[in-house]
Write a protein that holds these residues in place. Structure first.
Motif, PDB file in Angstrom:
ATOM      1  N   VAL A 251      10.289  13.332 -13.259  1.00 38.74           N
ATOM      2  CA  VAL A 251      10.259  12.158 -12.382  1.00 38.74           C
ATOM      3  C   VAL A 251      11.457  12.236 -11.429  1.00 38.74           C
ATOM      4  O   VAL A 251      11.328  12.030 -10.211  1.00 38.74           O
ATOM      5  CB  VAL A 251      10.300  10.844 -13.195  1.00 38.74           C
ATOM      6  N   GLY A 252      12.615  12.583 -11.995  1.00 38.81           N
ATOM      7  CA  GLY A 252      13.819  12.731 -11.166  1.00 38.81           C
ATOM      8  C   GLY A 252      13.669  13.837 -10.138  1.00 38.81           C
ATOM      9  O   GLY A 252      14.049  13.680  -8.976  1.00 38.81           O
ATOM     10  N   TYR A 253      13.074  14.962 -10.561  1.00 37.41           N
ATOM     11  CA  TYR A 253      12.901  16.082  -9.636  1.00 37.41           C
ATOM     12  C   TYR A 253      11.935  15.730  -8.501  1.00 37.41           C
ATOM     13  O   TYR A 253      12.098  16.191  -7.373  1.00 37.41           O
ATOM     14  CB  TYR A 253      12.359  17.318 -10.390  1.00 37.41           C
ATOM     15  N   THR A 254      10.902  14.903  -8.809  1.00 34.16           N
ATOM     16  CA  THR A 254       9.945  14.562  -7.748  1.00 34.16           C
ATOM     17  C   THR A 254      10.645  13.805  -6.627  1.00 34.16           C
ATOM     18  O   THR A 254      10.252  13.916  -5.468  1.00 34.16           O
ATOM     19  CB  THR A 254       8.782  13.680  -8.257  1.00 34.16           C
ATOM     20  N   ALA A 255      11.673  13.047  -6.993  1.00 40.04           N
ATOM     21  CA  ALA A 255      12.418  12.323  -5.957  1.00 40.04           C
ATOM     22  C   ALA A 255      13.069  13.304  -4.995  1.00 40.04           C
ATOM     23  O   ALA A 255      13.077  13.100  -3.779  1.00 40.04           O
ATOM     24  CB  ALA A 255      13.464  11.426  -6.605  1.00 40.04           C
ATOM     25  N   MET A 256      13.584  14.400  -5.558  1.00 35.84           N
ATOM     26  CA  MET A 256      14.200  15.422  -4.699  1.00 35.84           C
ATOM     27  C   MET A 256      13.144  16.139  -3.879  1.00 35.84           C
ATOM     28  O   MET A 256      13.340  16.417  -2.688  1.00 35.84           O
ATOM     29  CB  MET A 256      14.940  16.446  -5.555  1.00 35.84           C
ATOM     30  N   ALA A 257      11.993  16.425  -4.528  1.00 37.11           N
ATOM     31  CA  ALA A 257      10.914  17.095  -3.813  1.00 37.11           C
ATOM     32  C   ALA A 257      10.455  16.226  -2.648  1.00 37.11           C
ATOM     33  O   ALA A 257      10.052  16.724  -1.598  1.00 37.11           O
ATOM     34  CB  ALA A 257       9.752  17.389  -4.769  1.00 37.11           C
ATOM     35  N   GLY A 258      10.528  14.915  -2.848  1.00 39.55           N
ATOM     36  CA  GLY A 258      10.160  13.981  -1.795  1.00 39.55           C
ATOM     37  C   GLY A 258      10.992  14.164  -0.544  1.00 39.55           C
ATOM     38  O   GLY A 258      10.497  14.026   0.581  1.00 39.55           O
ATOM     39  N   ALA A 259      12.234  14.535  -0.749  1.00 42.88           N
ATOM     40  CA  ALA A 259      13.162  14.677   0.377  1.00 42.88           C
ATOM     41  C   ALA A 259      12.754  15.807   1.316  1.00 42.88           C
ATOM     42  O   ALA A 259      13.110  15.792   2.489  1.00 42.88           O
ATOM     43  CB  ALA A 259      14.570  14.916  -0.153  1.00 42.88           C
TER      44      ALA A 259
ATOM     45  N   LEU B 176       7.815   8.341  -4.474  1.00 39.71           N
ATOM     46  CA  LEU B 176       8.797   7.256  -4.408  1.00 39.71           C
ATOM     47  C   LEU B 176      10.159   7.714  -3.894  1.00 39.71           C
ATOM     48  O   LEU B 176      10.841   6.990  -3.171  1.00 39.71           O
ATOM     49  CB  LEU B 176       8.969   6.620  -5.799  1.00 39.71           C
ATOM     50  N   GLY B 177      10.544   8.922  -4.253  1.00 42.52           N
ATOM     51  CA  GLY B 177      11.839   9.432  -3.814  1.00 42.52           C
ATOM     52  C   GLY B 177      11.879   9.547  -2.296  1.00 42.52           C
ATOM     53  O   GLY B 177      12.871   9.209  -1.645  1.00 42.52           O
ATOM     54  N   ASP B 178      10.771  10.020  -1.752  1.00 43.98           N
ATOM     55  CA  ASP B 178      10.639  10.175  -0.305  1.00 43.98           C
ATOM     56  C   ASP B 178      10.753   8.811   0.379  1.00 43.98           C
ATOM     57  O   ASP B 178      11.461   8.656   1.378  1.00 43.98           O
ATOM     58  CB  ASP B 178       9.269  10.828  -0.035  1.00 43.98           C
TER      59      ASP B 178
ATOM     60  N   PRO C 222       0.823  -1.219   0.000  1.00 43.43           N
ATOM     61  CA  PRO C 222       0.000   0.000   0.000  1.00 43.43           C
ATOM     62  C   PRO C 222       0.855   1.267   0.000  1.00 43.43           C
ATOM     63  O   PRO C 222       0.555   2.228  -0.709  1.00 43.43           O
ATOM     64  CB  PRO C 222      -0.790  -0.125   1.316  1.00 43.43           C
ATOM     65  N   MET C 223       1.925   1.234   0.792  1.00 45.01           N
ATOM     66  CA  MET C 223       2.792   2.418   0.855  1.00 45.01           C
ATOM     67  C   MET C 223       3.449   2.687  -0.499  1.00 45.01           C
ATOM     68  O   MET C 223       3.496   3.823  -0.972  1.00 45.01           O
ATOM     69  CB  MET C 223       3.859   2.202   1.923  1.00 45.01           C
ATOM     70  N   LEU C 224       3.938   1.598  -1.135  1.00 46.91           N
ATOM     71  CA  LEU C 224       4.598   1.754  -2.435  1.00 46.91           C
ATOM     72  C   LEU C 224       3.611   2.226  -3.509  1.00 46.91           C
ATOM     73  O   LEU C 224       3.926   3.097  -4.313  1.00 46.91           O
ATOM     74  CB  LEU C 224       5.245   0.430  -2.863  1.00 46.91           C
ATOM     75  N   LEU C 225       2.393   1.675  -3.459  1.00 46.61           N
ATOM     76  CA  LEU C 225       1.380   2.090  -4.431  1.00 46.61           C
ATOM     77  C   LEU C 225       1.093   3.584  -4.275  1.00 46.61           C
ATOM     78  O   LEU C 225       1.014   4.330  -5.246  1.00 46.61           O
ATOM     79  CB  LEU C 225       0.095   1.277  -4.227  1.00 46.61           C
ATOM     80  N   GLU C 226       0.962   4.001  -3.021  1.00 44.49           N
ATOM     81  CA  GLU C 226       0.715   5.419  -2.783  1.00 44.49           C
ATOM     82  C   GLU C 226       1.891   6.256  -3.290  1.00 44.49           C
ATOM     83  O   GLU C 226       1.696   7.330  -3.856  1.00 44.49           O
ATOM     84  CB  GLU C 226       0.498   5.665  -1.295  1.00 44.49           C
ATOM     85  N   GLY C 227       3.094   5.735  -3.090  1.00 43.80           N
ATOM     86  CA  GLY C 227       4.280   6.430  -3.579  1.00 43.80           C
ATOM     87  C   GLY C 227       4.257   6.593  -5.088  1.00 43.80           C
ATOM     88  O   GLY C 227       4.546   7.678  -5.620  1.00 43.80           O
ATOM     89  N   VAL C 228       3.885   5.511  -5.785  1.00 40.38           N
ATOM     90  CA  VAL C 228       3.802   5.577  -7.249  1.00 40.38           C
ATOM     91  C   VAL C 228       2.777   6.624  -7.664  1.00 40.38           C
ATOM     92  O   VAL C 228       3.037   7.476  -8.518  1.00 40.38           O
ATOM     93  CB  VAL C 228       3.428   4.191  -7.839  1.00 40.38           C
ATOM     94  N   LEU C 229       1.611   6.571  -7.018  1.00 43.93           N
ATOM     95  CA  LEU C 229       0.548   7.516  -7.393  1.00 43.93           C
ATOM     96  C   LEU C 229       0.965   8.954  -7.114  1.00 43.93           C
ATOM     97  O   LEU C 229       0.730   9.851  -7.925  1.00 43.93           O
ATOM     98  CB  LEU C 229      -0.747   7.177  -6.641  1.00 43.93           C
ATOM     99  N   ASP C 230       1.601   9.179  -5.963  1.00 41.42           N
ATOM    100  CA  ASP C 230       2.074  10.531  -5.643  1.00 41.42           C
ATOM    101  C   ASP C 230       3.091  11.015  -6.675  1.00 41.42           C
ATOM    102  O   ASP C 230       3.040  12.162  -7.141  1.00 41.42           O
ATOM    103  CB  ASP C 230       2.711  10.549  -4.241  1.00 41.42           C
ATOM    104  N   THR C 231       4.019  10.123  -7.012  1.00 40.17           N
ATOM    105  CA  THR C 231       5.039  10.494  -7.999  1.00 40.17           C
ATOM    106  C   THR C 231       4.398  10.828  -9.353  1.00 40.17           C
ATOM    107  O   THR C 231       4.719  11.842  -9.973  1.00 40.17           O
ATOM    108  CB  THR C 231       6.046   9.339  -8.181  1.00 40.17           C
TER     109      THR C 231
END
Lengths: 228, 271
Positions: free
Chosen positions: A164-172, A178-180, A13-22
């Motif tokens: 997609v790459g930037y969203t990983a940074m935004a996650g931080a 997914l980045g988060d 569930p967490m990973l799915l949410e991560g994919v959707l958020d990304t």
């Protein structure tokens, strides 16, 4: 196999949410960035020396602004625009808030991509349209954009992948996605299995976007068909 | 009738001036196939681009049917260009559009009031466009495109894309596209230079046929002697930005041709 099932039962569930958020952050930011970036890219192309509507000072200033936007590292932009994000979204946390810096970072990038695609068009084709009495608007829409559409589509897949790459940074910094997850679990808690799965998911997302871009662009392109 | 008077074009560079056309005077009669021949760098390309104002002359003027065109700007200029077709060495077709759509381009950007309705088709044209005030109607455009496809003998290629055509076929599409708005002048900028001699001949024959049938004035710039000899009734020789000789083709190129022309032609042929 059992451990894999257990892993996904625990983290699915967490990973799915991560994919959707990304995906949410990526596509919202890409679409909004294109709404602003396309006109800016067109302006940059037509106002340059030798363009269809030369305005050299305006073109220079626009070029500077685009370059400044492009040269700020995203991680810094992310923090710098937080007050603005708070005004627009009301918070600086969450995927919605993260789209604000993503959009700001993507606009100049998209503008340059569009400008580069438009520049690929042979000057002779524009000259022919001019000779037929086309006005600037007709040249932009009926010649420049439609003739470079396959290249513009390819550019849009590149822009999406970059985001997609930037969203990983935004996650931080609280953007989720997914980045988060990769940073929180893979890095801080040292759970390499989760990190690897997030990386695999990111790779799959990037591959799908790239493939769609290629297929659509090729389908649209009438220029290379039948060329011997 | 096209009158070119004292036409001068100077390109300004940073610290330098480049005189590309120096005091050009030419008279081109309606229905002429007028050749302008010269070596590369003589200024021919700039001269032909002054006629539809892709280049603006520095001084002098060009009159078409008694009207000075060099003062035209904005919509007036766009309208003028719809009366002057142009074809190019590299064809410059829209590669993402079918043959049909290429030919239709000029019509799609033409307002109804700018389109010349004449001859037999007038009644039908008016009927076709009756309910539409500004733009030409789809059916009207299609009708004109089909006419043109017949003229250039490409009826079977209507839905094909330019990349699937040979050089000669591409130039035929370009000719059809240039003629779509029924211009009274057709400018040909080295139109056969990218084609082999057989294809050149067929394109020249097509231009000749169109000239005879529609009386369109054709202005050809070229560095190829045989192009001028094949179809031009009049010719001007351009050398180092100036017209050095002008007249009927057989006179200029005949036995009595001046030394300067003979020298030049040697150069042109050997190029």
């Amino acid at each position: 196999m059992n451990s894999l099932t257990a892993f996904f039962q625990a983290n699915g569930p967490m990973l799915l949410e991560g994919v959707l958020d990304t995906l949410y952050m990526t596509f919202t930011a890409t679409i909004v960035a294109y709404i602003f970036g396309v006109p800016i890219g067109i302006l940059a192309e037509i106002t340059r020396k030798g363009g269809i509507h030369p305005m050299s000072l305006f073109n220079k200033v626009l070029g500077w602004i685009i370059n400044i936007g492009r040269s700020i590292p995203f991680i810094i932009l992310l923090v710098a625009v937080m007050p603005f994000t708070r005004i627009v979204v009301g918070t600086t946390i969450g995927p919605k808030a993260a789209t604000v810096p993503l959009i700001i970072a993507a606009i100049p990038f998209v503008a340059r991509l569009v400008e580069t695609s438009l520049r690929e068009l042979d000057d002779g084709v524009i000259e022919a349209a001019k000779a037929m009495g086309a006005n600037d608007r007709q040249i932009i829409f009926k010649v420049m954009l439609s003739e470079t559409l396959p290249s513009l589509v390819l550019g849009s897949s590149l822009a999406t992948i970059t985001l997609v790459g930037y969203t990983a940074m935004a996650g931080a910094v609280g953007g989720r996605g997914l980045g988060d997850i990769a940073i929180r679990f893979g890095y801080y808690r040292y759970q390499p299995d989760i990190m690897i799965v997030t990386i695999v998911l990111l790779v799959i997302i990037v591959q799908i976007i790239q493939s769609i871009g290629h297929i659509v662009s090729k389908k649209l392109d009438k220029k290379s068909k039948g060329e011997s | 009738m096209i009158k070119i008077r004292d036409l001068t074009k100077i390109f300004k560079m940073k610290n330098d001036e480049l005189v590309v056309l120096n005091n050009i005077n030419l008279d081109i009669e309606d229905g002429d196939i007028f050749g302008i021949i010269g070596m590369s760098g003589a200024g021919k390309s700039t001269l032909i681009r002054c006629i539809n104002l892709l280049e603006r002359p520095t001084s002098g003027y060009i009159e078409i049917d008694g009207v000075d065109i060099t003062t035209k700007r904005g919509n007036e200029l766009l309208k003028l260009r719809k009366n002057i077709g142009m074809i190019f060495q590299n064809f410059n077709l829209l590669m993402q559009k079918s043959v049909k759509k290429n030919i239709a381009f000029g019509l799609e950007i033409t307002k109804l009031r700018e389109f010349k309705i004449e001859g037999m088709a007038e009644e039908e044209w008016r009927r076709l466009n009756y309910f539409k005030k500004k733009q030409l109607k789809k059916e009207a455009i299609e009708k004109r495109v089909n006419e043109l496809l017949k003229v250039v003998d490409l009826e079977e290629k209507a839905d094909v894309y330019p990349s699937q055509l040979s050089g000669g076929q591409r130039q035929r599409v370009a000719i059809a596209r240039a003629l779509a708005t029924k211009p009274s002048v057709l400018l040909c900028d080295e139109a056969t230079s990218a084609l082999d001699s057989m294809t050149t001949k067929s394109i020249l024959n097509l231009l000749k046929k169109i000239n005879e049938e529609t009386k369109v004035t054709i202005i050809i710039i070229t560095h190829e002697m045989n192009v001028v000899q094949e179809i031009c009734n009049k010719v001007a020789v351009l050398d180092k930005s100036e017209v050095v000789e002008t007249g009927h083709t057989d006179e200029v190129f005949g036995n009595k041709s001046s030394l300067i022309v003979q020298n030049l032609l040697g150069g042109v042929v050997n190029e």
